[in-house]
Write an enzyme that holds these catalytic residues in place. Structure first.
Site, PDB file in Angstrom:
ATOM      1  N   ARG A   1      29.788   7.619   7.843  1.00 48.97           N
ATOM      2  CA  ARG A   1      30.475   8.305   6.739  1.00 48.97           C
ATOM      3  C   ARG A   1      31.375   7.366   5.913  1.00 48.97           C
ATOM      4  O   ARG A   1      32.452   7.769   5.445  1.00 48.97           O
ATOM      5  CB  ARG A   1      31.290   9.503   7.255  1.00 48.97           C
ATOM      6  CG  ARG A   1      30.480  10.533   7.990  1.00 48.97           C
ATOM      7  CD  ARG A   1      29.429  11.220   7.148  1.00 48.97           C
ATOM      8  NE  ARG A   1      28.572  12.064   7.943  1.00 48.97           N
ATOM      9  CZ  ARG A   1      27.342  11.713   8.365  1.00 48.97           C
ATOM     10  NH1 ARG A   1      26.816  10.549   8.019  1.00 48.97           N
ATOM     11  NH2 ARG A   1      26.623  12.527   9.101  1.00 48.97           N
TER      12      ARG A   1
ATOM     13  N   SER B   1      29.855  20.084   7.896  1.00 46.20           N
ATOM     14  CA  SER B   1      30.671  19.733   9.071  1.00 46.20           C
ATOM     15  C   SER B   1      32.060  19.362   8.587  1.00 46.20           C
ATOM     16  O   SER B   1      32.216  18.442   7.785  1.00 46.20           O
ATOM     17  CB  SER B   1      30.081  18.531   9.802  1.00 46.20           C
ATOM     18  OG  SER B   1      28.821  18.859  10.284  1.00 46.20           O
TER      19      SER B   1
ATOM     20  N   GLU C   1      36.171  15.336   7.945  1.00 44.27           N
ATOM     21  CA  GLU C   1      35.077  14.678   7.217  1.00 44.27           C
ATOM     22  C   GLU C   1      35.173  15.083   5.739  1.00 44.27           C
ATOM     23  O   GLU C   1      34.871  14.308   4.833  1.00 44.27           O
ATOM     24  CB  GLU C   1      33.723  15.117   7.790  1.00 44.27           C
ATOM     25  CG  GLU C   1      32.560  14.565   6.996  1.00 44.27           C
ATOM     26  CD  GLU C   1      31.223  14.597   7.733  1.00 44.27           C
ATOM     27  OE1 GLU C   1      31.218  14.553   8.976  1.00 44.27           O
ATOM     28  OE2 GLU C   1      30.196  14.686   7.046  1.00 44.27           O
TER      29      GLU C   1
HETATM   30  C1  LIG Z   1      25.837  23.486   4.115  1.00 46.06           C
HETATM   31  C2  LIG Z   1      26.152  22.009   4.125  1.00 46.06           C
HETATM   32  C3  LIG Z   1      25.432  21.158   4.960  1.00 46.06           C
HETATM   33  C4  LIG Z   1      25.711  19.770   4.970  1.00 46.06           C
HETATM   34  N1  LIG Z   1      24.984  18.968   5.777  1.00 46.06           N
HETATM   35  C5  LIG Z   1      25.233  17.634   5.793  1.00 46.06           C
HETATM   36  C6  LIG Z   1      24.468  16.761   6.631  1.00 46.06           C
HETATM   37  O1  LIG Z   1      23.555  17.166   7.331  1.00 46.06           O
HETATM   38  N2  LIG Z   1      24.796  15.438   6.616  1.00 46.06           N
HETATM   39  C7  LIG Z   1      25.789  14.928   5.838  1.00 46.06           C
HETATM   40  O2  LIG Z   1      26.016  13.711   5.851  1.00 46.06           O
HETATM   41  N3  LIG Z   1      26.533  15.740   5.046  1.00 46.06           N
HETATM   42  C8  LIG Z   1      26.279  17.065   5.011  1.00 46.06           C
HETATM   43  N4  LIG Z   1      27.017  17.883   4.191  1.00 46.06           N
HETATM   44  C9  LIG Z   1      28.157  17.312   3.418  1.00 46.06           C
HETATM   45  C10 LIG Z   1      27.794  16.818   2.002  1.00 46.06           C
HETATM   46  O3  LIG Z   1      26.658  17.491   1.482  1.00 46.06           O
HETATM   47  C11 LIG Z   1      27.549  15.308   1.979  1.00 46.06           C
HETATM   48  O4  LIG Z   1      28.712  14.604   2.384  1.00 46.06           O
HETATM   49  C12 LIG Z   1      27.132  14.801   0.593  1.00 46.06           C
HETATM   50  O5  LIG Z   1      26.759  13.447   0.692  1.00 46.06           O
HETATM   51  C13 LIG Z   1      28.236  14.936  -0.458  1.00 46.06           C
HETATM   52  O6  LIG Z   1      27.644  14.706  -1.723  1.00 46.06           O
HETATM   53  P1  LIG Z   1      28.236  15.357  -3.060  1.00 46.06           P
HETATM   54  O7  LIG Z   1      27.415  14.844  -4.184  1.00 46.06           O
HETATM   55  O8  LIG Z   1      28.331  16.834  -2.945  1.00 46.06           O
HETATM   56  O9  LIG Z   1      29.666  14.678  -3.077  1.00 46.06           O
HETATM   57  P2  LIG Z   1      31.067  15.346  -3.473  1.00 46.06           P
HETATM   58  O10 LIG Z   1      31.434  16.379  -2.454  1.00 46.06           O
HETATM   59  O11 LIG Z   1      31.069  15.744  -4.889  1.00 46.06           O
HETATM   60  O12 LIG Z   1      32.024  14.074  -3.267  1.00 46.06           O
HETATM   61  C14 LIG Z   1      32.207  13.501  -1.981  1.00 46.06           C
HETATM   62  C15 LIG Z   1      32.847  12.117  -2.141  1.00 46.06           C
HETATM   63  O13 LIG Z   1      31.912  11.251  -2.789  1.00 46.06           O
HETATM   64  C16 LIG Z   1      32.479  10.732  -4.014  1.00 46.06           C
HETATM   65  N5  LIG Z   1      31.387  10.626  -4.988  1.00 46.06           N
HETATM   66  C17 LIG Z   1      30.467  11.550  -5.347  1.00 46.06           C
HETATM   67  N6  LIG Z   1      29.592  11.035  -6.239  1.00 46.06           N
HETATM   68  C18 LIG Z   1      29.993   9.758  -6.461  1.00 46.06           C
HETATM   69  C19 LIG Z   1      29.510   8.696  -7.281  1.00 46.06           C
HETATM   70  N7  LIG Z   1      28.441   8.823  -8.068  1.00 46.06           N
HETATM   71  N8  LIG Z   1      30.172   7.503  -7.241  1.00 46.06           N
HETATM   72  C20 LIG Z   1      31.274   7.334  -6.470  1.00 46.06           C
HETATM   73  N9  LIG Z   1      31.773   8.306  -5.683  1.00 46.06           N
HETATM   74  C21 LIG Z   1      31.142   9.497  -5.665  1.00 46.06           C
HETATM   75  C22 LIG Z   1      33.546  11.722  -4.422  1.00 46.06           C
HETATM   76  O14 LIG Z   1      34.510  11.085  -5.245  1.00 46.06           O
HETATM   77  C23 LIG Z   1      34.084  12.139  -3.044  1.00 46.06           C
HETATM   78  O15 LIG Z   1      34.990  11.174  -2.570  1.00 46.06           O
HETATM   79  C24 LIG Z   1      26.749  19.255   4.147  1.00 46.06           C
HETATM   80  C25 LIG Z   1      27.457  20.125   3.287  1.00 46.06           C
HETATM   81  C26 LIG Z   1      27.161  21.479   3.277  1.00 46.06           C
HETATM   82  C27 LIG Z   1      27.921  22.380   2.351  1.00 46.06           C
END
Ligand SMILES: Cc1cc2nc3c(=O)[nH]c(=O)nc-3n(C[C@H](O)[C@H](O)[C@H](O)COP(=O)(O)OP(=O)(O)OC[C@H]3O[C@@H](n4cnc5c(N)ncnc54)[C@H](O)[C@@H]3O)c2cc1C
Length: 303
Positions: free
Chosen positions: A176, A226, A296
């Protein structure tokens, strides 16, 4: 002052791509979060560079938003600029057995593109509800796969607006985390390296993983996945369950009965409910097992 800054952003992006006092509950999978002062939807790297310049001139903090699926935004919102990557920056291109995608592309769309092109290796990510950018930053992973196994390189913008192309072995992707996170870079695009594979096998693997997710995870409720990182040698969900916290509630926030590793919004939770519940969980698990859970989920704004 706000009006002047708004005008600068509107001149750059067009009025339709500049939202003021935008409720963040509309942009997070938790469906929680107060208003952001400025919510911007850029269409190109050049526009992003110009946004960063304005933020520097006006001394405004900024935050890069993917799909908001790993985020808890304060009920007070965010006093700064949200830069949303997901809406307009989501192009996906196939280049032989590689996929080059813009950082706002959803992992589910990339996985579907890979499947349609009979490219295997990305099935693990198809059910993670984030963007490519968010997944690179967090080194998202599931069911034995991690982004670091498939990323070949990422193109990033530094806080000074410089563009760098970083190969995977210099991205320092760990559990992570990545250099993108520690250096505060902004991911513009990434190349994913896959292998030719049988399309029926890819489909079957994706179906199997979807079934696993729907049977084990509370996908019927808003959440951020998570809530806590996996502590070395333990599973967060099991520690929480064994601390007697299955179904534990604070206001509208609840430890999921289906999967104790998830905190869910049962309908009317506010950010404070989730935060207070997380603090209770951390205290109770520490008291019982001597293990300190680490969030997380990212926090944004004042708590
Ligand atoms: C139902 C559910 C299931 C999930 N299952 C998993 C799983 O199996 N495995 C897992 O790892 N995660 C899981 N997640 C968590 C999440 O989906 C991941 O962490 C995902 O990678 C976050 O991506 P996001 O685009 O939504 O980021 P955001 O939530 O929008 O941002 C997260 C972080 O990334 C940064 N960020 C986003 N885009 C950029 C960019 N282009 N450049 C720089 N920084 C950026 C943001 O500033 C922030 O710090 C789950 C979430 C949910 C709701």
């Amino acid at each position: 002052m706000k009006q002047e800054i708004r005008t600068k952003f509107c001149d750059l992006l067009g009025e339709e791509n500049v939202l003021i006092d935008e409720p963040m509950s509309r942009h997070t999978t938790f469906r929680i979060g107060g208003p952001a002062d400025y919510f911007l939807i850029p269409r190109s790297c050049e526009e992003i560079g110009s946004i960063l310049k304005i933020c520097k001139e006006e001394k405004l903090p900024y935050f890069i938003l993917g799909n908001g699926s790993n985020l808890l935004v304060s009920d007070l919102g965010y006093r700064g600029v949200i830069i949303q990557m997901y809406r307009n920056l989501s192009e996906i291109k196939i280049e032989g057995t590689n996929i080059r995608a813009a950082s706002g592309a959803l992992l589910s769309t990339i996985a579907a593109t890979a499947k349609n092109a009979s490219l295997g290796g990305f099935e693990f990510a198809g059910g993670i509800p984030g963007t490519l950018g968010g997944a690179v930053v967090m080194n998202a992973g599931a069911y034995g796969g991690e982004m670091k196994d498939v990323i070949q390189e990422a193109t990033v913008m530094t806080q000074e607006g410089e563009i760098l192309c970083i190969p995977v072995d210099e991205l320092a992707m760990g559990y992570r985390t990545s250099v993108v996170k520690t250096a505060g870079y902004l991911v513009l695009e990434a190349v994913i390296s896959l292998k030719e594979a049988d399309q029926e096998e890819i489909k079957a693997r994706m179906r199997e993983l979807t079934e696993k997710r729907t049977s084990k995870q509370p996908l019927e409720y808003p959440s951020a996945g998570s809530t806590f990182k996996r502590p070395e040698g333990y599973f967060a969900g099991k520690l929480i369950m064994d601390s007697g916290l299955r179904g534990y509630r604070v206001g509208g926030a609840q430890v999921s009965e289906k999967h104790c590793g998830f905190v869910i919004n049962t309908g009317n939770a506010c950010a404070k409910d989730v935060r207070d519940l997380m603090e209770d969980v951390i205290d109770k698990v520490r008291d019982k097992f001597g293990v300190t859970l680490e969030p997380e989920v990212k926090f944004l704004g004042e708590f």
